[in-house]
Scaffold this active site. Structure first.
Site, PDB file in Angstrom:
ATOM      1  CG  ASP A  23       4.411  -4.519   3.574  1.00 56.73           C
ATOM      2  OD1 ASP A  23       4.330  -4.957   4.098  1.00 56.73           O
ATOM      3  OD2 ASP A  23       2.935  -3.949   2.486  1.00 56.73           O
ATOM      4  CE  LYS A  69      -5.791  -1.037   0.850  1.00 54.78           C
ATOM      5  NZ  LYS A  69      -4.013  -1.318   1.357  1.00 54.78           N
ATOM      6  CE1 TYR A 118      -7.512  -4.186   2.162  1.00 49.88           C
ATOM      7  CE2 TYR A 118      -7.026  -5.897   3.135  1.00 49.88           C
ATOM      8  CZ  TYR A 118      -6.607  -4.545   2.849  1.00 49.88           C
ATOM      9  OH  TYR A 118      -5.510  -3.758   2.289  1.00 49.88           O
ATOM     10  CB  SER A 159      -1.069   0.367   1.429  1.00 45.86           C
ATOM     11  OG  SER A 159      -0.243  -0.570   2.406  1.00 45.86           O
ATOM     12  CG  ASP A 213       5.450  -6.568   8.115  1.00 47.68           C
ATOM     13  OD1 ASP A 213       5.770  -6.162   9.447  1.00 47.68           O
ATOM     14  OD2 ASP A 213       4.339  -7.250   8.152  1.00 47.68           O
ATOM     15  CG  ASP A 252       2.499  -2.802   8.096  1.00 48.83           C
ATOM     16  OD1 ASP A 252       1.205  -2.633   6.860  1.00 48.83           O
ATOM     17  OD2 ASP A 252       2.450  -3.747   8.221  1.00 48.83           O
TER      18      ASP A 252
END
Length: 565
Positions: A118, A231, A240, A105, A170, A116
Site C-alpha cells: 500500500d 493475522k 480476516y 502491513s 495499490d 502487495d
C-alpha cells in the site's frame, strides 16, 4: 467524556502494578518481565511461522525497496515535468519534491511473502488529482516493469493499481497545501490536513494511522511477531475481511497494539495469550482506543457517539489513533461479531494449552471446518464470460454480501448468518465461464416444525446487485448471480471432498428436525467450550482472575428447521 476502558483492563489494587506505566487509555495490567519459558515459547512461535511464508528473505525485501525507489523517482520526474509544463522555471521545478510513502502491513513490517504494498503519492499544491490519473498514469503505462495497470478514480479512496516488477501495488494520491514536499516531510502534523478535500484526507489517513500505531506500542519487535501470528490465525479461522464484516489488517493491528500497551514487557508468545484473554472478555460495544482523541477542529467528521447518533449503533468499535478518528470496523454485524467472539474464546483455550506445553503452535493455525458446522447453507454464485469481467464482478458482489447478511439477521427466525470469506471455484470448470462461489451457513431459532421462506430476501439481494451494476456501468453481457439453498449432505456437488472430510468431529452433529423454505440454510450455532481452567502464572492479572471465576457453558440438543427451495 470518552468511554473508559478500565472495566476491561483495570489494574488498580494490584500490588505488582502500583508503578504501572500508562500506555494509551489506561495503566498497564502487568509490567512483568518475560520468564525463560516465555522466551522459549516465543522462539518456538517464530519457527512455527516459517512454513506459512510470513517472512520474506533479505533478497525479497531488497527487491521491494528497489521497486519503491524506482516509483519514488518516477513521481519526482512526473512532478518536475508537470511543473515545467505549467511555466515553472526548471531550477524551481527541481526543488518542489514529491514523495512516495508506504502504509499498511508493509509499513508495519508484518507483510507476508508475496504480499502487495500500500503506497501513497504525496504532491505539492499545484499538482492535481486529474494529473495523477492522466499524465502519471500514462508514465506508468510506459514502464516495462508495469503490468495489470488500472485506475479506480471514482472509488471512495481513489487508487491506481498495478503490478510493478512482480509486486502488486495499490497507490493512493494526496495533494498538500504546500509549495514543496521535501523528502524529510513527516505526515504526523494535523495541520497538514487544513484546507484539504475529503479524498486527500482519507488517502493520508492510511499513513498517519500506521505511523501512529508504531509510535504507540512499547516494543515494536514484540508487536510485529505477535501481529504476524494473529493475522495468520485470523486468516486461517476465516475472520480476516473488512468488506465482509470481519476485521481488516489495520483493525487486527490496533487490537494487538492495545494488548502490547496492557502488557508492555511481554514477549510475543505471552502477548498472543493475553490478546485472546483480553478480547474474549471485552465488553463490546465499548470502543478500543490506543490513545485519547485530540480536539483538532479542522471540520472533518470524527467517530464520537456523544455527537453522532449513528456511531452509537456500531457493534465492535476499534478507533483509529490519528485525526480524524474513525471506526475501522463499521461493517461488523451481529453475526460476524458473534463468530469473532467464539474465535477469541477458542484461541484462548488453544494458547493456554501451548503455554503449558500441551500443544504446539500449529494447533492455533488449524482452520475450523466451516462445511460441517451447519446443516444448511446458502450458496452465492457469481459468473462472467471473461477473467477481466469476473474480477470486477466479484469485487462488486463481495462488497454487497454484508447487506445480505444484514437482511438475513433481521429475519426473526435466524440467529446467525455465517459468511465464509473465501470464494471457491467450481469443482468442474465450465468452458468460457468464470465462476466464484461464496457460502453462508445459517442458524435458526429452536422451534419444532419451523418453516422459513428466504426466497424474497435472496431475490431482492440479487436484483439489487444487478441494478447497482447497471447504474455504475459495471454490468456486462454474460455477468450473472444466483443463490441456492444447499443441505450439508449435498455440499459434495460444490466443494472438494477432502475439505468436507476434514475434522468432522467439529461438526456438532446434533439430531435435529424441522423445515426452512426458500434459498436459505439452517443449523444452531455451536458454542465453543470455555477455556480450560488453569492456575495463571501471573496471579496479579485481573483478567485471568475474572476468567477463572467463569463457568462452562452448557450445550443443548436442538431441533432444526428445513429449507424449501
Amino acid at each position: 467524556m470518552w468511554p473508559s476502558q478500565t472495566n476491561n483492563s483495570t489494574s488498580s489494587g494490584s500490588a505488582n502494578n502500583q508503578n504501572a506505566k500508562t500506555l494509551g487509555m489506561t495503566s498497564a495490567i502487568s509490567m512483568a518481565e518475560p520468564k525463560p519459558s516465555d522466551i522459549s515459547r516465543t522462539n518456538e512461535l517464530r519457527e512455527a511461522l516459517k512454513p506459512y511464508n510470513v517472512f520474506e528473505s533479505e533478497e525479497e525485501l531488497n527487491h521491494r525497496m528497489e521497486i519503491l525507489s524506482k516509483l519514488n523517482a518516477l513521481v519526482k520526474e512526473w512532478i518536475k515535468d508537470t511543473s515545467i509544463a505549467r511555466n515553472m522555471p526548471p531550477n524551481v521545478a527541481e526543488q518542489v519534491g514529491g514523495k512516495i510513502y508506504t502504509f499498511g502491513s508493509y509499513r508495519l513490517g508484518v507483510h507476508h511473502k508475496g504480499a502487495d504494498i500500500d503506497a501513497l503519492c504525496v504532491v505539492p499544491r499545484h499538482i492535481n488529482r486529474s494529473d495523477y490519473f492522466t499524465t502519471f498514469f500514462e508514465l506508468l503505462k510506459a514502464q516495462y516493469e508495469v503490468s495489470d495497470l488500472r485506475a479506480v478514480e471514482e472509488a471512495f479512496v481513489p487508487v491506481i493499481k498495478m503490478n510493478f516488477d512482480g509486486i502488486e501495488i495499490d497507490m493512493l494520491f494526496a495533494k498538500l497545501a504546500l509549495k514543496e514536499v521535501p523528502d524529510s516531510m513527516d505526515l504526523k502534523d494535523d495541520m497538514l490536513l487544513k484546507n484539504l478535500d475529503q479524498k486527500c484526507v482519507r488517502s493520508l489517513n492510511g499513513c498517519r494511522v500506521t505511523d501512529e500505531i508504531l509510535r504507540l506500542v512499547p516494543n515494536i519487535e514484540n508487536f510485529r511477531l505477535a501481529l504476524r501470528a494473529i493475522k495468520l490465525w485470523a486468516k486461517k479461522y476465516g475472520i480476516y475481511s473488512n468488506v465482509l464484516g470481519y476485521l481488516g489488517g489495520v483493525s487486527w493491528a490496533m487490537l494487538v497494539a492495545r494488548t502490547c500497551q496492557l502488557y508492555p514487557n511481554a514477549v510475543a508468545a505471552t502477548l498472543i495469550e493475553k490478546f485472546f484473554l483480553v478480547f474474549s472478555q471485552w465488553k463490546w460495544p465499548q470502543p478500543v482506543l490506543l490513545k485519547s482523541p485530540e480536539n483538532v477542529n479542522l471540520g472533518f467528521p470524527v467517530w464520537d457517539p456523544r455527537v453522532n447518533v449513528s456511531d452509537r449503533y456500531h457493534l465492535m468499535p476499534i478507533i483509529t489513533p490519528a485525526y480524524p478518528q474513525q471506526n475501522s470496523t463499521f461493517n461488523v454485524s451481529l453475526s460476524t461479531r458473534a463468530i469473532m467472539q467464539e474465535a477469541f474464546e477458542n484461541g484462548l483455550s488453544i494458547t493456554e494449552e501451548i503455554i503449558m506445553g500441551k500443544a504446539s503452535w500449529d494447533k492455533l493455525f488449524e482452520p475450523p471446518n466451516f462445511f460441517s458446522k451447519y446443516k444448511h447453507y446458502v450458496v452465492l454464485l457469481a459468473s462472467s464470460s471473461s477473467a477481466e469481467d469476473q474480477l470486477e464482478w466479484c469485487g462488486l458482489v463481495e462488497s454487497k454480501i454484508r447487506h445480505l447478511i444484514g437482511t438475513l439477521e433481521r429475519n426473526q427466525s435466524i440467529t446467525l448468518a455465517h459468511i465464509n470469506p473465501e470464494s471457491f471455484p467450481p469443482l468442474e470448470p465450465e468452458p468460457d465461464r468464470h465462476i466464484n462461489m461464496w457460502f453462508i451457513g445459517l442458524n435458526f431459532k429452536i422451534e419444532k416444525n419451523l418453516n422459513v421462506d428466504l426466497t424474497y430476501d435472496i431475490r431482492t439481494f440479487v436484483e439489487t446487485i444487478e441494478r447497482q451494476a447497471e447504474q455504475i456501468n459495471v454490468f456486462k453481457p454474460g455477468m450473472a448471480i444466483e443463490a441456492k439453498a444447499v443441505r450439508r449432505k449435498d455440499l459434495a456437488a460444490y466443494v472438494d471432498a477432502d475439505l468436507l472430510k476434514r475434522d468432522k468431529k467439529q461438526s456438532g452433529d446434533k439430531k435435529q428436525n424441522g423445515n426452512v423454505s426458500g434459498n436459505g440454510g439452517v443449523s444452531p450455532r455451536s458454542q465453543s467450550d470455555q477455556a480450560k481452567k488453569r492456575k495463571s502464572e501471573d496471579h496479579n492479572d485481573p483478567l485471568d482472575k475474572k476468567r477463572r471465576m467463569s463457568e462452562n457453558e452448557q450445550q443443548s440438543q436442538t431441533p432444526t428447521p428445513q429449507v424449501i427451495s
